[in-house]
Design a protein around this motif. Structure first.
Motif, mmCIF file in Angstrom:
data_model
loop_
_atom_site.group_PDB
_atom_site.id
_atom_site.type_symbol
_atom_site.label_atom_id
_atom_site.label_comp_id
_atom_site.label_asym_id
_atom_site.label_seq_id
_atom_site.Cartn_x
_atom_site.Cartn_y
_atom_site.Cartn_z
ATOM 1 N N GLN A 106 0.821 -1.212 0.000
ATOM 2 C CA GLN A 106 0.000 0.000 0.000
ATOM 3 C C GLN A 106 0.853 1.260 0.000
ATOM 4 O O GLN A 106 1.707 1.423 0.872
ATOM 5 C CB GLN A 106 -0.844 -0.032 1.281
ATOM 6 N N LEU A 107 0.609 2.143 -0.979
ATOM 7 C CA LEU A 107 1.137 3.494 -0.866
ATOM 8 C C LEU A 107 0.292 4.202 0.187
ATOM 9 O O LEU A 107 -0.912 4.348 0.028
ATOM 10 C CB LEU A 107 1.037 4.228 -2.206
ATOM 11 N N CYS A 116 5.920 10.051 3.088
ATOM 12 C CA CYS A 116 6.749 10.321 1.919
ATOM 13 C C CYS A 116 7.960 9.401 1.825
ATOM 14 O O CYS A 116 8.319 8.987 0.730
ATOM 15 C CB CYS A 116 7.159 11.787 1.885
ATOM 16 N N ASN A 119 6.736 6.024 0.429
ATOM 17 C CA ASN A 119 6.224 6.228 -0.927
ATOM 18 C C ASN A 119 7.372 6.500 -1.902
ATOM 19 O O ASN A 119 7.342 6.045 -3.049
ATOM 20 C CB ASN A 119 5.218 7.389 -0.953
ATOM 21 N N HIS A 123 8.258 4.232 -5.120
ATOM 22 C CA HIS A 123 8.318 4.849 -6.439
ATOM 23 C C HIS A 123 9.662 4.591 -7.108
ATOM 24 O O HIS A 123 9.726 4.268 -8.302
ATOM 25 C CB HIS A 123 8.056 6.350 -6.311
ATOM 26 N N GLU A 146 -1.034 8.171 -12.282
ATOM 27 C CA GLU A 146 -0.244 9.391 -12.395
ATOM 28 C C GLU A 146 1.036 9.335 -11.579
ATOM 29 O O GLU A 146 1.990 10.042 -11.876
ATOM 30 C CB GLU A 146 -1.080 10.623 -12.022
ATOM 31 N N HIS A 147 1.088 8.444 -10.564
ATOM 32 C CA HIS A 147 2.306 8.355 -9.769
ATOM 33 C C HIS A 147 3.418 7.596 -10.497
ATOM 34 O O HIS A 147 4.523 7.483 -9.986
ATOM 35 C CB HIS A 147 2.019 7.724 -8.405
#
Lengths: 258, 258
Positions: A106-107, A116, A119, A123, A146-147
């Motif tokens: 899970q983000l 952050c 995440n 990423h 979009e990420h």
């Protein structure tokens, strides 16, 4: 080849990801499957043993602190924006039936802490997996793409958007395609799923003018029966595996026609 | 009364939220509906005009900067952890057919920026809407509920988890119930949706022992036909509206039996 699979929740992204992963593996490709949808369970669908015991990367607090320099969930600190991730695939990918799998988890968002650091690690890892790997990578992801980011998106050869014959699923496909264009990902294609009739197929085609269609997977009650009985979905329906085989051929030999 | 609706993607959360909102409104309640699922479109389902033109709170960059002191998407700055939100419902809620609606928009994650300021504003607003309002609040949300937080969760009178007869939907319901307990939300109840047969209903009941069941909504081809034809879903199926009416009565008079 890098394939990302997106679409509205519940349309059948994970089953398509699993069936494509198996089809590529059986055809001799080296396959890395990535579960990036926290509401999915690609490990279970691929038949990995004890999928509920797999620790996703996002839950590895020690690893996140080691690589980002920040403890997960603590607000306001400094952390590394480019954490080292290149060794993580070899250390944390699982293998079953010739398919390698990474579960991102899970983000995190909202709530009281700042997530952050984790995440950022997720990423960076996703970018590395898409940009640096030379195997077939199949990414099962959410409707929010979009990420991915512009640099990562350019590594994706095909963004498959799965739709079912339902207005909101088609609207989500249009939104995903727009998001994809915004981040420089121009190779979107659609797979229709759970098709019960010619009119449902026509609804999808007429609702998505200008889109490339890779295939249409029929609704098959045999799949539902297998699911409710707790049997594997991968071999539940010859109709469905046959159509996924066609989609595989359309992906690897796009010139031959679907 | 505060009702949150969760469940795996695609199970029918938004339709149930819309039908419950209308049923409460028609019964004389003052209703605030909150769209907190970025993959949903509660405004469209409720028949709001031009739903695609509604700006969600998360896209109001000037507002976010004004209230948090930080520009959205900029990493590493300071921002207010308790932004002022109490005036936002009156300023930004929309009204149609006696129902007030707020659209939260996407909680941002990953990528290159730090979206903690806007996520903090959304979280503060959601908490305010659930804790401070005296009307019926119906919250359409994702399968991830952990960002509700403990203080907010205690304001929710009923967490409805929607499931369809499909193994992953039931597994998600178990996971949501566990998350709910972790944040102090103990009033979970299940609504079965898209039920095609008695055996599908029995699958759900036997898979979720110990759960409270509010009702079972049948699969109705009339709903699909209305959707593909672009008609409103709210009046497409008398079977479905009848069952939602039963669920409404079970919510407001729990002693009477479902």
């Amino acid at each position: 080849m890098k394939i990302a699979i997106s679409g509205k929740g519940g349309v059948g992204k994970t089953l398509l990801a699993a069936l494509l992963a198996r089809t590529f593996a059986e055809s001799g490709y080296s396959v890395l499957a990535i579960d990036a949808d926290p509401d999915a369970n690609l490990a279970a669908t691929l038949g990995f043993p004890e999928p509920e015991k797999i620790t996703p990367i996002s839950e590895m607090k020690g690893l996140i602190e080691e690589r980002t320099g920040a403890r997960p969930g603590e607000a306001g600190g400094f952390f590394k924006l480019n954490p080292k991730v290149d060794d993580l695939p070899e250390r944390y990918a699982l293998r079953h039936n010739g398919i390698r799998l990474m579960v991102m988890g899970q983000l995190k968002r909202g709530g009281t802490g700042c997530y952050c650091p984790e995440n950022t690690l997720l990423h960076a890892l996703l970018s590395h997996l898409l940009v640096a790997r030379d195997e077939v990578v199949i990414l099962d992801m959410e409707a929010g793409i979009e990420h991915l980011g512009r640099a990562t998106a350019s590594a994706v050869d095909k963004l498959i958007v799965v739709v079912e014959p339902w207005r909101r699923a088609v609207e989500t496909a249009v939104r995903i395609d727009k998001l994809a264009h915004d981040i420089g990902l121009h190779s979107t294609a659609v797979v229709g799923n759970k098709i019960r009739s010619q009119s449902e197929k026509e609804f999808i085609v007429s609702s998505l003018p200008g889109f490339e269609f890779l295939g249409f997977i029929p609704y098959d009650q045999a799949l539902v029966a297998a699911d409710l009985a707790g049997r594997s979905l991968l071999d539940a329906s010859q109709q469905i595996t046959g159509e996924v085989s066609n989609i595989f051929h359309a992906l690897v030999s796009p010139g031959r026609g679907a």
